[in-house]
Scaffold this motif. Sequence first.
Motif, mmCIF file in Angstrom:
data_model
loop_
_atom_site.group_PDB
_atom_site.id
_atom_site.type_symbol
_atom_site.label_atom_id
_atom_site.label_comp_id
_atom_site.label_asym_id
_atom_site.label_seq_id
_atom_site.Cartn_x
_atom_site.Cartn_y
_atom_site.Cartn_z
ATOM 1 N N LEU A 1 -120.099 81.980 32.928
ATOM 2 C CA LEU A 1 -120.032 80.723 32.186
ATOM 3 C C LEU A 1 -121.239 80.604 31.258
ATOM 4 O O LEU A 1 -122.237 81.318 31.412
ATOM 5 C CB LEU A 1 -120.011 79.534 33.143
ATOM 6 C CG LEU A 1 -118.822 79.419 34.098
ATOM 7 C CD1 LEU A 1 -119.014 78.219 35.011
ATOM 8 C CD2 LEU A 1 -117.511 79.306 33.343
ATOM 9 N N SER A 2 -121.174 79.680 30.327
ATOM 10 C CA SER A 2 -122.330 79.403 29.472
ATOM 11 C C SER A 2 -123.340 78.551 30.234
ATOM 12 O O SER A 2 -123.031 77.994 31.305
ATOM 13 C CB SER A 2 -121.892 78.662 28.207
ATOM 14 O OG SER A 2 -121.477 77.344 28.533
ATOM 15 N N GLY A 3 -124.537 78.432 29.653
ATOM 16 C CA GLY A 3 -125.536 77.562 30.268
ATOM 17 C C GLY A 3 -125.038 76.133 30.367
ATOM 18 O O GLY A 3 -125.203 75.468 31.395
ATOM 19 N N ARG A 4 -124.398 75.653 29.294
ATOM 20 C CA ARG A 4 -123.889 74.283 29.285
ATOM 21 C C ARG A 4 -122.811 74.090 30.371
ATOM 22 O O ARG A 4 -122.789 73.078 31.059
ATOM 23 C CB ARG A 4 -123.316 73.932 27.918
ATOM 24 C CG ARG A 4 -122.905 72.458 27.799
ATOM 25 C CD ARG A 4 -122.253 72.182 26.453
ATOM 26 N NE ARG A 4 -123.124 72.529 25.340
ATOM 27 C CZ ARG A 4 -124.082 71.741 24.885
ATOM 28 N NH1 ARG A 4 -124.304 70.562 25.447
ATOM 29 N NH2 ARG A 4 -124.820 72.113 23.857
ATOM 30 N N GLU A 5 -121.927 75.078 30.508
ATOM 31 C CA GLU A 5 -120.863 74.976 31.503
ATOM 32 C C GLU A 5 -121.426 74.957 32.923
ATOM 33 O O GLU A 5 -120.901 74.264 33.799
ATOM 34 C CB GLU A 5 -119.876 76.126 31.326
ATOM 35 C CG GLU A 5 -119.001 75.970 30.081
ATOM 36 C CD GLU A 5 -118.251 77.230 29.715
ATOM 37 O OE1 GLU A 5 -117.212 77.113 29.040
ATOM 38 O OE2 GLU A 5 -118.704 78.339 30.094
ATOM 39 N N ASN A 6 -122.501 75.697 33.147
ATOM 40 C CA ASN A 6 -123.175 75.643 34.449
ATOM 41 C C ASN A 6 -123.677 74.224 34.731
ATOM 42 O O ASN A 6 -123.499 73.701 35.826
ATOM 43 C CB ASN A 6 -124.347 76.623 34.490
ATOM 44 C CG ASN A 6 -123.963 78.001 34.995
ATOM 45 O OD1 ASN A 6 -124.047 78.279 36.189
ATOM 46 N ND2 ASN A 6 -123.531 78.855 34.080
ATOM 47 N N ASP B 1 -124.405 80.103 25.071
ATOM 48 C CA ASP B 1 -124.200 81.533 25.344
ATOM 49 C C ASP B 1 -123.871 81.734 26.817
ATOM 50 O O ASP B 1 -124.262 80.936 27.669
ATOM 51 C CB ASP B 1 -125.468 82.331 25.013
ATOM 52 C CG ASP B 1 -125.752 82.364 23.517
ATOM 53 O OD1 ASP B 1 -124.910 81.868 22.744
ATOM 54 O OD2 ASP B 1 -126.820 82.871 23.147
ATOM 55 N N LYS B 2 -123.175 82.833 27.105
ATOM 56 C CA LYS B 2 -122.898 83.181 28.496
ATOM 57 C C LYS B 2 -124.224 83.503 29.210
ATOM 58 O O LYS B 2 -125.111 84.154 28.642
ATOM 59 C CB LYS B 2 -121.968 84.397 28.568
ATOM 60 C CG LYS B 2 -120.551 84.125 28.051
ATOM 61 C CD LYS B 2 -119.757 83.281 29.033
ATOM 62 C CE LYS B 2 -118.277 83.224 28.657
ATOM 63 N NZ LYS B 2 -118.017 82.390 27.461
ATOM 64 N N VAL B 3 -124.329 83.058 30.451
ATOM 65 C CA VAL B 3 -125.567 83.250 31.214
ATOM 66 C C VAL B 3 -125.860 84.738 31.430
ATOM 67 O O VAL B 3 -127.031 85.138 31.535
ATOM 68 C CB VAL B 3 -125.487 82.499 32.559
ATOM 69 C CG1 VAL B 3 -126.665 82.831 33.464
ATOM 70 C CG2 VAL B 3 -125.437 80.992 32.305
ATOM 71 N N LYS B 4 -124.825 85.586 31.462
ATOM 72 C CA LYS B 4 -125.053 87.022 31.662
ATOM 73 C C LYS B 4 -125.862 87.635 30.511
ATOM 74 O O LYS B 4 -126.428 88.724 30.656
ATOM 75 C CB LYS B 4 -123.732 87.754 31.830
ATOM 76 C CG LYS B 4 -122.795 87.704 30.643
ATOM 77 C CD LYS B 4 -121.462 88.362 30.978
ATOM 78 C CE LYS B 4 -120.463 88.247 29.835
ATOM 79 N NZ LYS B 4 -119.135 88.806 30.221
ATOM 80 N N LYS B 5 -125.950 86.919 29.382
ATOM 81 C CA LYS B 5 -126.742 87.392 28.252
ATOM 82 C C LYS B 5 -128.176 86.855 28.282
ATOM 83 O O LYS B 5 -128.979 87.202 27.413
ATOM 84 C CB LYS B 5 -126.079 86.972 26.940
ATOM 85 C CG LYS B 5 -124.703 87.586 26.715
ATOM 86 C CD LYS B 5 -124.116 87.122 25.390
ATOM 87 C CE LYS B 5 -122.737 87.727 25.148
ATOM 88 N NZ LYS B 5 -122.136 87.250 23.873
ATOM 89 N N TYR B 6 -128.482 86.011 29.251
ATOM 90 C CA TYR B 6 -129.807 85.388 29.331
ATOM 91 C C TYR B 6 -130.847 86.374 29.865
ATOM 92 O O TYR B 6 -130.559 87.203 30.729
ATOM 93 C CB TYR B 6 -129.774 84.175 30.262
ATOM 94 C CG TYR B 6 -129.201 82.905 29.674
ATOM 95 C CD1 TYR B 6 -128.499 82.900 28.475
ATOM 96 C CD2 TYR B 6 -129.348 81.692 30.341
ATOM 97 C CE1 TYR B 6 -127.976 81.730 27.946
ATOM 98 C CE2 TYR B 6 -128.834 80.510 29.829
ATOM 99 C CZ TYR B 6 -128.143 80.536 28.632
ATOM 100 O OH TYR B 6 -127.623 79.385 28.114
ATOM 101 N N SER B 7 -132.061 86.228 29.386
ATOM 102 C CA SER B 7 -133.202 86.931 29.981
ATOM 103 C C SER B 7 -133.546 86.259 31.308
ATOM 104 O O SER B 7 -133.052 85.165 31.616
ATOM 105 C CB SER B 7 -134.404 86.862 29.040
ATOM 106 O OG SER B 7 -134.865 85.509 28.935
#
Length: 304
Positions: free
Chosen positions: A91-96, A126-132
């Motif tokens: 999910l995106s950060g916002r969706e979380n 952005d999707k959380v899997k793309k987060y640092s």
Amino acid sequence: MEVLEVKGLKKHIGNRQIIKNIDFSIKEGEIFGFLGPNGAGKTTTIRMLVGLIAPSSGNIKIAGHDIGAERERALSNVGAVVENPELYTYLSGRENLMQIARVRNIPKEDIEQIIEMVNLKERIDDKVKKYSLGMKQRLGLALALLAKPRLLILDEPTNGLDPSGILDFREIVKNVARKNGTAVFISSHMLSEVQQLCDTVAFINDGVIKSVESIEDGTIKNDTEIYTLITKDSSNTAEILKGCNAVTEVQQQENEFTIAIKHDSSHLVLKLLIENGIDVKEIFKKHQELEERYMELVEGGRRL
């Protein structure tokens, strides 16, 4: 007002006493560091604070509510980031954030404020899997802050972060404490971070709190202050210092002395030396680093 009050807290596991009658409290807007070596009792204490395990005896009050008698009301005032935050990476950060907001009926404007506070506005969709790792830590912090907790508990919050991530996280936590009046409890092994971030620090070892002390401008406030003194007459200087009530400890290396002086008493020592004809070439205060105090209390020896 004290947001967290811990009194007479003990925890036994089998025949082993893990936590041994500890007391401390945290006020609104205070950032409180919890320092100790591995096995000192930090994790056990945190697990009791967030209601994962019950104390063997003693009391924990959060915003005036006893966690034993009023568990739900007490824990409703707590936000926590313990180890790695659990996130939905697909999910995106916002969706979380929305997942939690829907359950707790948190308005959209509050979500936007939190996103702004943790500096994720540009990447929140952005999707959380793309987060640092640093971004994931900030999102975890945002999740903990959604319900506007009175008490924020952070366990090793900067683990694995690069210097830039640590700086970002530090500023966010300071803002949360200053602007929201949130009490912040931080368990960490990073002494430099605690020294730069916290207002108060508790040193724990073997389940016992050795001391709770204030930090001001990055320096431990202590009953004694450490000074370096250089004179021309070493023999007479040593004799005078050892006979001075304001001096609690003296170490000498030729004409250079390292002395522990009672708080706000350095002028008395200097006056005494001058009155006794000692030619003082140089005197300056050594700001006591957290590392030095840690070694003194936890490792058992002052390093003057």
